[in-house]
Design an enzyme around this catalytic site. Sequence first.
Site, PDB file in Angstrom:
ATOM      1  N   GLY A  93       0.802  -1.228   0.000  1.00 42.57           N
ATOM      2  CA  GLY A  93       0.000   0.000   0.000  1.00 42.57           C
ATOM      3  C   GLY A  93       0.827   1.267   0.000  1.00 42.57           C
ATOM      4  N   ARG A  94       2.106   1.151   0.332  1.00 44.92           N
ATOM      5  CA  ARG A  94       2.966   2.332   0.282  1.00 44.92           C
ATOM      6  C   ARG A  94       4.381   1.943  -0.130  1.00 44.92           C
ATOM      7  NH1 ARG A  94       4.505   4.179   6.397  1.00 44.92           N
ATOM      8  NH2 ARG A  94       4.215   2.188   7.447  1.00 44.92           N
ATOM      9  N   LYS A 114       9.500   1.806   0.780  1.00 40.49           N
ATOM     10  CA  LYS A 114       8.494   2.128   1.792  1.00 40.49           C
ATOM     11  C   LYS A 114       8.274   3.638   1.701  1.00 40.49           C
ATOM     12  CE  LYS A 114       7.556   0.894   6.640  1.00 40.49           C
ATOM     13  NZ  LYS A 114       8.117   0.157   7.782  1.00 40.49           N
ATOM     14  N   ASP A 126      -1.991   7.413   2.788  1.00 41.95           N
ATOM     15  CA  ASP A 126      -1.403   8.379   1.849  1.00 41.95           C
ATOM     16  C   ASP A 126      -0.232   7.796   1.063  1.00 41.95           C
ATOM     17  OD1 ASP A 126       0.463   8.189   3.840  1.00 41.95           O
ATOM     18  OD2 ASP A 126       0.379  10.278   4.462  1.00 41.95           O
ATOM     19  N   GLY A 127       0.120   6.538   1.353  1.00 40.72           N
ATOM     20  CA  GLY A 127       1.224   5.919   0.621  1.00 40.72           C
ATOM     21  C   GLY A 127       2.592   6.434   1.038  1.00 40.72           C
ATOM     22  N   ASP A 258       1.449 -10.672   7.122  1.00 42.70           N
ATOM     23  CA  ASP A 258       1.974  -9.896   5.987  1.00 42.70           C
ATOM     24  C   ASP A 258       3.337  -9.297   6.321  1.00 42.70           C
ATOM     25  OD1 ASP A 258       0.213  -8.375   7.798  1.00 42.70           O
ATOM     26  OD2 ASP A 258       0.844  -6.640   6.640  1.00 42.70           O
ATOM     27  N   ASN A 259       3.796  -9.509   7.548  1.00 39.31           N
ATOM     28  CA  ASN A 259       5.117  -9.013   7.925  1.00 39.31           C
ATOM     29  C   ASN A 259       6.100 -10.161   8.127  1.00 39.31           C
ATOM     30  OD1 ASN A 259       4.471  -6.343   7.761  1.00 39.31           O
ATOM     31  ND2 ASN A 259       4.010  -6.090   9.933  1.00 39.31           N
ATOM     32  N   ASP A 268      10.359  -5.012   7.915  1.00 38.10           N
ATOM     33  CA  ASP A 268       9.222  -4.119   8.153  1.00 38.10           C
ATOM     34  C   ASP A 268       9.133  -3.691   9.619  1.00 38.10           C
ATOM     35  OD1 ASP A 268       7.264  -2.460   7.426  1.00 38.10           O
ATOM     36  OD2 ASP A 268       5.742  -3.965   6.990  1.00 38.10           O
TER      37      ASP A 268
HETATM   38  P1  AMP Z   1       2.258  -2.441   8.152  1.00 35.33           P
HETATM   39  O1  AMP Z   1       1.508  -2.462   9.443  1.00 35.33           O
HETATM   40  O2  AMP Z   1       3.213  -1.311   7.980  1.00 35.33           O
HETATM   41  O3  AMP Z   1       2.893  -3.756   7.837  1.00 35.33           O
HETATM   42  O4  AMP Z   1       1.156  -2.160   7.025  1.00 35.33           O
HETATM   43  C1  AMP Z   1      -0.010  -2.941   6.869  1.00 35.33           C
HETATM   44  C2  AMP Z   1      -0.682  -2.569   5.564  1.00 35.33           C
HETATM   45  O5  AMP Z   1      -1.051  -1.188   5.559  1.00 35.33           O
HETATM   46  C3  AMP Z   1       0.190  -2.762   4.338  1.00 35.33           C
HETATM   47  O6  AMP Z   1      -0.647  -3.201   3.301  1.00 35.33           O
HETATM   48  C4  AMP Z   1       0.713  -1.368   4.069  1.00 35.33           C
HETATM   49  O7  AMP Z   1       1.058  -1.208   2.723  1.00 35.33           O
HETATM   50  C5  AMP Z   1      -0.472  -0.520   4.470  1.00 35.33           C
HETATM   51  N1  AMP Z   1      -0.084   0.847   4.861  1.00 35.33           N
HETATM   52  C6  AMP Z   1       0.565   1.215   5.991  1.00 35.33           C
HETATM   53  N2  AMP Z   1       0.767   2.547   6.028  1.00 35.33           N
HETATM   54  C7  AMP Z   1       0.238   3.047   4.880  1.00 35.33           C
HETATM   55  C8  AMP Z   1       0.124   4.362   4.310  1.00 35.33           C
HETATM   56  N3  AMP Z   1       0.588   5.452   4.930  1.00 35.33           N
HETATM   57  N4  AMP Z   1      -0.497   4.488   3.114  1.00 35.33           N
HETATM   58  C9  AMP Z   1      -0.964   3.404   2.464  1.00 35.33           C
HETATM   59  N5  AMP Z   1      -0.898   2.151   2.943  1.00 35.33           N
HETATM   60  C10 AMP Z   1      -0.304   1.961   4.138  1.00 35.33           C
HETATM   61 MG    MG Z   2       3.983  -4.622   6.600  1.00 35.79          MG
END
Ligand code: AMP
Ligand code: MG
Length: 478
Positions: A93-94, A114, A126-127, A258-259, A268
């Site tokens: 997602g980002r 990232k 916001d990616g 997913d991590n 991550d």
């Molecule tokens: P994470 O907890 O960082 O492993 O993220 C979990 C999910 O949320 C993943 O699919 C990420 O790509 C998405 N994600 C986290 N932060 C953002 C962000 N700021 N914008 C878009 N997607 C995000």
């Molecule tokens: Mg992740």
Amino acid sequence: MENYKPDPVFESLGREKGAPFYDPVTAAAFPEHHVRYRNQRWAEKVGLGGLTEAEWIAHFGRFEPLPDNLSAPVAIRYHGHQFRTYNPDIGDGRGFLFAQLRDDRNRLLDLGTKGSGKTPYSRFGDGRLTLKGGVREVLATEMLEALGVYTSKTFSLIETGEQLYREDEPSPTRSAVMVRLSHSHVRFGAFQRLAYEKNDEAIAALVDYCIAQFYPALNSKSGEARVAAFFGKVVQHTAQLVAQWMAAGFVHGVLNTDNMNVTGESFDYGPWRFAPVADPSFTAAYFDQTGLYAFGRQAEAGAWNLAQLGGALSLLASADALNEALQSFSGAYEEAMAEAFLRRLGIERKGEGDFAFVANFLKWMTETGAPYEQVFFDWFCGSASEERAAKSPVAELYGQDKFSEIRSALTAATPEKPERLAHEYFNAPKPCTMLIDEVEAIWAPIAEKDDWSIFEKKLEAIAAMREAHDFAASRFSP
Ligand code: AMP
Ligand code: MG
């Protein structure tokens, strides 16, 4: 670029034959680019050390393709269990996969991002990545590498001049884009997504990709045995990863499926923390209210996640075959704990009894609340450090009766490469640590006056620790 060996094999998975692994995406256009961290050591290992600053920014800030590499970045598709709830809406997602190349041992490496912009999986996000998040990821990866953990490396961190809003941070806050170097970005959740879509053919293709790239020794196997053997490898490597986190006193914080990577490589880094003492209930993420991913529950989290991966693979192999592999987790974990702790203590393996010693040692650490890193520092190479330990700020702990059994075991063991104690790192009274107050003290001057000197100094201290330990980081890698 002599050692630069591009090999964009992920593209070979393609989108044909119903193999839905990724989506081509474009990077965000950032208003500014300030290089805040450049991992020159690893850049040199992959033949990118010679890039000028302008070239570095072109590739790792504007994501102009590297020569003969992926023609466009791809957002990798995956689902995952987040805090045990299945989420079919996630994915890169980002971030995206930017490039693939071979390392000095010819193993495949990914350059993934990232904070590089929105993708079809950004949902409400916001990616973007906050600069603080990027700084924290640099600190985590540098520390873990120095402590001998099989981790992704932070390759680049570029501040990008945007203002971000985050509920859990003083906002607006600064933005950055990060590049990580990692042996694959194949998450457990990639298999879960394909199982959710009932796409057996794609699961088989992804298993083939993983075996070809990460577990080539399994190449001769076929059918159900091939899938079960692959799963067995992931079980073993996940057990090793958790054991390494434990020996490092590290709490990842968000052990969602997913991590977790099928190579058992740690990656991550969000709300991670190092544990000041061996407290099993020590939790990193403020939003982990039940302590699901607490220090002492990381093995359980790893095993639970493996069960989900096994569930996804059950489209291709019988439950019995997969269960057998899953059952190997606890034995693999005991072995890995013995290996990881003795390596960190700088003493050789004896074999039988090693795990019992580690269990005893951890019990003592927990009961006394001894400062985690200090104990490893004080007793590095066992008997060869007896004099140093006697001068430790916590020497009093080592004089107590309840330590005597551990002291005997430590001093009876054979020191492993005790010449390492000659490094000046071991002359100081205290080890290099990265507790939460230290992380905040590194960030504060950056936030307040753009002063990076404390950050730079810490990186130097970590480098000294890495050199002093001299752990072969590849010991656990596939
Ligand atoms: P994470 O907890 O960082 O492993 O993220 C979990 C999910 O949320 C993943 O699919 C990420 O790509 C998405 N994600 C986290 N932060 C953002 C962000 N700021 N914008 C878009 N997607 C995000
Ligand atoms: Mg992740």
